[in-house]
Design a protein around this motif. Structure first.
Motif, PDB file in Angstrom:
ATOM      1  N   TRP A   1     -28.164  43.215 -20.873  1.00 25.67           N
ATOM      2  CA  TRP A   1     -29.324  42.311 -20.840  1.00 25.67           C
ATOM      3  C   TRP A   1     -30.152  42.530 -19.587  1.00 25.67           C
ATOM      4  CZ3 TRP A   1     -26.403  37.103 -21.934  1.00 25.67           C
ATOM      5  CH2 TRP A   1     -25.948  37.098 -23.249  1.00 25.67           C
ATOM      6  N   PHE A   2     -29.513  42.874 -18.474  1.00 20.70           N
ATOM      7  CA  PHE A   2     -30.198  43.001 -17.204  1.00 20.70           C
ATOM      8  C   PHE A   2     -30.482  44.447 -16.826  1.00 20.70           C
ATOM      9  CE2 PHE A   2     -27.846  39.012 -17.119  1.00 20.70           C
ATOM     10  CZ  PHE A   2     -28.884  38.133 -16.888  1.00 20.70           C
ATOM     11  N   GLY A   3     -30.317  45.368 -17.740  1.00 27.23           N
ATOM     12  CA  GLY A   3     -30.680  46.756 -17.475  1.00 27.23           C
ATOM     13  C   GLY A   3     -29.680  47.528 -16.658  1.00 27.23           C
ATOM     14  N   THR A   4     -28.419  47.117 -16.670  1.00 29.22           N
ATOM     15  CA  THR A   4     -27.421  47.861 -15.909  1.00 29.22           C
ATOM     16  C   THR A   4     -26.331  48.421 -16.805  1.00 29.22           C
ATOM     17  OG1 THR A   4     -26.183  45.841 -15.493  1.00 29.22           O
ATOM     18  CG2 THR A   4     -27.781  46.507 -13.820  1.00 29.22           C
ATOM     19  N   GLY A   5     -26.562  48.492 -18.101  1.00 25.03           N
ATOM     20  CA  GLY A   5     -25.566  49.022 -19.021  1.00 25.03           C
ATOM     21  C   GLY A   5     -25.600  50.535 -19.027  1.00 25.03           C
ATOM     22  N   ALA A   6     -24.945  51.129 -20.032  1.00 28.38           N
ATOM     23  CA  ALA A   6     -24.894  52.582 -20.133  1.00 28.38           C
ATOM     24  C   ALA A   6     -26.297  53.122 -20.320  1.00 28.38           C
ATOM     25  CB  ALA A   6     -23.995  52.984 -21.294  1.00 28.38           C
ATOM     26  N   GLY A   7     -26.608  54.193 -19.634  1.00 29.37           N
ATOM     27  CA  GLY A   7     -27.913  54.807 -19.742  1.00 29.37           C
ATOM     28  C   GLY A   7     -28.982  54.099 -18.932  1.00 29.37           C
ATOM     29  N   ALA A   8     -28.588  53.204 -18.061  1.00 27.83           N
ATOM     30  CA  ALA A   8     -29.566  52.483 -17.263  1.00 27.83           C
ATOM     31  C   ALA A   8     -30.241  53.441 -16.291  1.00 27.83           C
ATOM     32  CB  ALA A   8     -28.894  51.356 -16.486  1.00 27.83           C
ATOM     33  N   LYS A   9     -31.485  53.164 -15.982  1.00 23.79           N
ATOM     34  CA  LYS A   9     -32.226  54.003 -15.049  1.00 23.79           C
ATOM     35  C   LYS A   9     -31.759  53.702 -13.625  1.00 23.79           C
ATOM     36  CE  LYS A   9     -34.825  55.415 -18.412  1.00 23.79           C
ATOM     37  NZ  LYS A   9     -34.360  56.477 -19.203  1.00 23.79           N
ATOM     38  N   ILE A  10     -31.601  54.763 -12.841  1.00 24.22           N
ATOM     39  CA  ILE A  10     -31.237  54.605 -11.441  1.00 24.22           C
ATOM     40  C   ILE A  10     -32.268  55.344 -10.601  1.00 24.22           C
ATOM     41  CG2 ILE A  10     -28.765  54.355 -11.873  1.00 24.22           C
ATOM     42  CD1 ILE A  10     -28.415  57.253 -10.967  1.00 24.22           C
ATOM     43  N   GLN A  11     -32.366  54.969  -9.358  1.00 25.47           N
ATOM     44  CA  GLN A  11     -33.305  55.633  -8.443  1.00 25.47           C
ATOM     45  C   GLN A  11     -32.547  56.721  -7.700  1.00 25.47           C
ATOM     46  OE1 GLN A  11     -34.875  53.161  -5.383  1.00 25.47           O
ATOM     47  NE2 GLN A  11     -36.259  54.714  -4.623  1.00 25.47           N
ATOM     48  N   VAL A  12     -33.011  57.971  -7.857  1.00 28.88           N
ATOM     49  CA  VAL A  12     -32.365  59.114  -7.229  1.00 28.88           C
ATOM     50  C   VAL A  12     -33.386  59.824  -6.351  1.00 28.88           C
ATOM     51  CG1 VAL A  12     -31.232  61.335  -7.615  1.00 28.88           C
ATOM     52  CG2 VAL A  12     -30.768  59.424  -9.135  1.00 28.88           C
ATOM     53  N   VAL A  13     -33.020  60.055  -5.101  1.00 30.85           N
ATOM     54  CA  VAL A  13     -33.851  60.827  -4.177  1.00 30.85           C
ATOM     55  C   VAL A  13     -33.061  62.076  -3.811  1.00 30.85           C
ATOM     56  CG1 VAL A  13     -34.947  60.851  -1.910  1.00 30.85           C
ATOM     57  CG2 VAL A  13     -34.962  58.759  -3.271  1.00 30.85           C
ATOM     58  N   VAL A  14     -33.687  63.232  -4.036  1.00 33.38           N
ATOM     59  CA  VAL A  14     -33.034  64.503  -3.709  1.00 33.38           C
ATOM     60  C   VAL A  14     -33.246  64.754  -2.220  1.00 33.38           C
ATOM     61  CG1 VAL A  14     -32.915  66.959  -4.194  1.00 33.38           C
ATOM     62  CG2 VAL A  14     -33.459  65.356  -6.031  1.00 33.38           C
ATOM     63  N   ALA A  15     -32.167  64.649  -1.448  1.00 35.03           N
ATOM     64  CA  ALA A  15     -32.248  64.837  -0.004  1.00 35.03           C
ATOM     65  C   ALA A  15     -32.040  66.293   0.384  1.00 35.03           C
ATOM     66  CB  ALA A  15     -31.216  63.957   0.702  1.00 35.03           C
TER      67      ALA A  15
ATOM     68  N   GLY B   1     -23.460  74.351  -9.160  1.00 33.59           N
ATOM     69  CA  GLY B   1     -24.256  73.952  -8.012  1.00 33.59           C
ATOM     70  C   GLY B   1     -23.927  72.550  -7.537  1.00 33.59           C
ATOM     71  N   SER B   2     -24.554  72.198  -6.429  1.00 34.50           N
ATOM     72  CA  SER B   2     -24.376  70.862  -5.870  1.00 34.50           C
ATOM     73  C   SER B   2     -25.637  70.487  -5.114  1.00 34.50           C
ATOM     74  CB  SER B   2     -23.144  70.790  -4.975  1.00 34.50           C
ATOM     75  OG  SER B   2     -23.221  71.763  -3.968  1.00 34.50           O
ATOM     76  N   ALA B   3     -25.838  69.174  -4.970  1.00 38.24           N
ATOM     77  CA  ALA B   3     -27.035  68.679  -4.295  1.00 38.24           C
ATOM     78  C   ALA B   3     -26.667  67.445  -3.488  1.00 38.24           C
ATOM     79  CB  ALA B   3     -28.105  68.333  -5.319  1.00 38.24           C
ATOM     80  N   VAL B   4     -27.491  67.161  -2.490  1.00 39.44           N
ATOM     81  CA  VAL B   4     -27.324  65.958  -1.670  1.00 39.44           C
ATOM     82  C   VAL B   4     -28.299  64.926  -2.209  1.00 39.44           C
ATOM     83  CG1 VAL B   4     -27.431  64.990   0.639  1.00 39.44           C
ATOM     84  CG2 VAL B   4     -26.659  67.338   0.318  1.00 39.44           C
ATOM     85  N   LEU B   5     -27.752  63.811  -2.729  1.00 40.34           N
ATOM     86  CA  LEU B   5     -28.565  62.796  -3.391  1.00 40.34           C
ATOM     87  C   LEU B   5     -28.353  61.432  -2.754  1.00 40.34           C
ATOM     88  CD1 LEU B   5     -27.712  63.761  -7.088  1.00 40.34           C
ATOM     89  CD2 LEU B   5     -29.626  64.574  -5.713  1.00 40.34           C
ATOM     90  N   ALA B   6     -29.440  60.671  -2.675  1.00 41.11           N
ATOM     91  CA  ALA B   6     -29.371  59.261  -2.275  1.00 41.11           C
ATOM     92  C   ALA B   6     -29.626  58.445  -3.523  1.00 41.11           C
ATOM     93  CB  ALA B   6     -30.403  58.953  -1.196  1.00 41.11           C
ATOM     94  N   ILE B   7     -28.647  57.651  -3.934  1.00 42.14           N
ATOM     95  CA  ILE B   7     -28.727  56.914  -5.185  1.00 42.14           C
ATOM     96  C   ILE B   7     -28.907  55.436  -4.897  1.00 42.14           C
ATOM     97  CG2 ILE B   7     -27.490  56.351  -7.309  1.00 42.14           C
ATOM     98  CD1 ILE B   7     -26.077  59.058  -6.960  1.00 42.14           C
ATOM     99  N   ASP B   8     -29.959  54.860  -5.481  1.00 42.76           N
ATOM    100  CA  ASP B   8     -30.271  53.434  -5.362  1.00 42.76           C
ATOM    101  C   ASP B   8     -30.297  52.954  -3.919  1.00 42.76           C
ATOM    102  OD1 ASP B   8     -30.631  53.076  -8.079  1.00 42.76           O
ATOM    103  OD2 ASP B   8     -28.538  52.554  -8.440  1.00 42.76           O
ATOM    104  N   GLY B   9     -30.851  53.762  -3.014  1.00 48.22           N
ATOM    105  CA  GLY B   9     -31.015  53.360  -1.625  1.00 48.22           C
ATOM    106  C   GLY B   9     -29.772  53.488  -0.766  1.00 48.22           C
ATOM    107  N   ARG B  10     -28.669  53.952  -1.332  1.00 46.18           N
ATOM    108  CA  ARG B  10     -27.453  54.136  -0.537  1.00 46.18           C
ATOM    109  C   ARG B  10     -27.567  55.418   0.283  1.00 46.18           C
ATOM    110  NH1 ARG B  10     -24.499  52.347  -5.637  1.00 46.18           N
ATOM    111  NH2 ARG B  10     -24.717  54.525  -6.167  1.00 46.18           N
ATOM    112  N   PRO B  11     -26.705  55.605   1.283  1.00 45.75           N
ATOM    113  CA  PRO B  11     -26.747  56.842   2.083  1.00 45.75           C
ATOM    114  C   PRO B  11     -26.509  58.065   1.206  1.00 45.75           C
ATOM    115  CG  PRO B  11     -25.374  55.189   3.151  1.00 45.75           C
ATOM    116  CD  PRO B  11     -25.732  54.648   1.808  1.00 45.75           C
ATOM    117  N   ALA B  12     -27.135  59.176   1.593  1.00 48.18           N
ATOM    118  CA  ALA B  12     -27.045  60.413   0.812  1.00 48.18           C
ATOM    119  C   ALA B  12     -25.645  61.003   0.888  1.00 48.18           C
ATOM    120  CB  ALA B  12     -28.067  61.416   1.333  1.00 48.18           C
ATOM    121  N   ARG B  13     -25.198  61.553  -0.253  1.00 43.56           N
ATOM    122  CA  ARG B  13     -23.887  62.214  -0.368  1.00 43.56           C
ATOM    123  C   ARG B  13     -24.050  63.464  -1.202  1.00 43.56           C
ATOM    124  NH1 ARG B  13     -19.785  58.757  -3.359  1.00 43.56           N
ATOM    125  NH2 ARG B  13     -19.038  60.868  -3.648  1.00 43.56           N
ATOM    126  N   ALA B  14     -23.124  64.380  -1.071  1.00 45.71           N
ATOM    127  CA  ALA B  14     -23.144  65.610  -1.868  1.00 45.71           C
ATOM    128  C   ALA B  14     -22.463  65.354  -3.209  1.00 45.71           C
ATOM    129  CB  ALA B  14     -22.432  66.733  -1.125  1.00 45.71           C
TER     130      ALA B  14
END
Length: 144
Positions: free
Chosen positions: A58-72, A81-94
């Motif tokens: 109901w609140f948009g957090t179920g399966a397939g929900a959109k998330i904010q991804v920033v490619v760091a 391959g691998s990438a360093v991503l910051a997901i939903d404003g959290r610190p970036a991780r590989a």
């Protein structure tokens, strides 16, 4: 007639009083009853097991929900391959290709200029941010 106690008798009396007090304190400590055991909890692991999936939809957090991804940053492109991503404003991780980033969202592919996410069967490409050129550093292209 006044009786003056002698020093050895007085010291013996004080020593006996100290000994009696010590025996009384330690006897009370050692012979005290142990506290009763705590009653068992109602739930074995301490966590209430509930299914919040239908309500999360109901609140948009179920399966397939959109998330904010920033490619760091991009570490390596290709199928492994691998990438360093910051997901939903959290610190970036590989993250490696195939890693689940959130419920229903996986890192599908790492490209030369960004990443491809699989969000509930929909493939979304996220471009890496281009940094402005820095003075004093030249880009060199490889000879062909």
């Amino acid at each position: 007639m006044r009786v003056i106690p002698s020093l050895p008798r007085l010291s013996t009396f004080v020593a006996l009083l100290v000994l009696a007090a010590g025996l009384g304190v330690w006897g009370a400590i050692l012979l005290a009853p142990s506290p009763p055991h705590a009653p068992p909890t109602a739930v074995g692991d301490g966590a209430l097991q509930t299914d919040t999936g239908p309500v999360a939809g109901w609140f948009g957090t179920g399966a397939g929900a959109k998330i904010q991804v920033v490619v760091a940053g991009l570490i390596a492109a290709g199928p492994s391959g691998s990438a360093v991503l910051a997901i939903d404003g959290r610190p970036a991780r590989a993250y490696a290709v195939g890693t689940q980033l959130a419920e229903g969202v996986t890192l599908a592919e790492v490209l030369g200029g960004g990443v491809v996410l699989d969000q509930g069967g929909e493939r979304v490409e996220v471009q890496a941010t281009r940094l402005p050129p820095v003075d004093g550093i030249r880009s060199v292209t490889a000879p062909r």
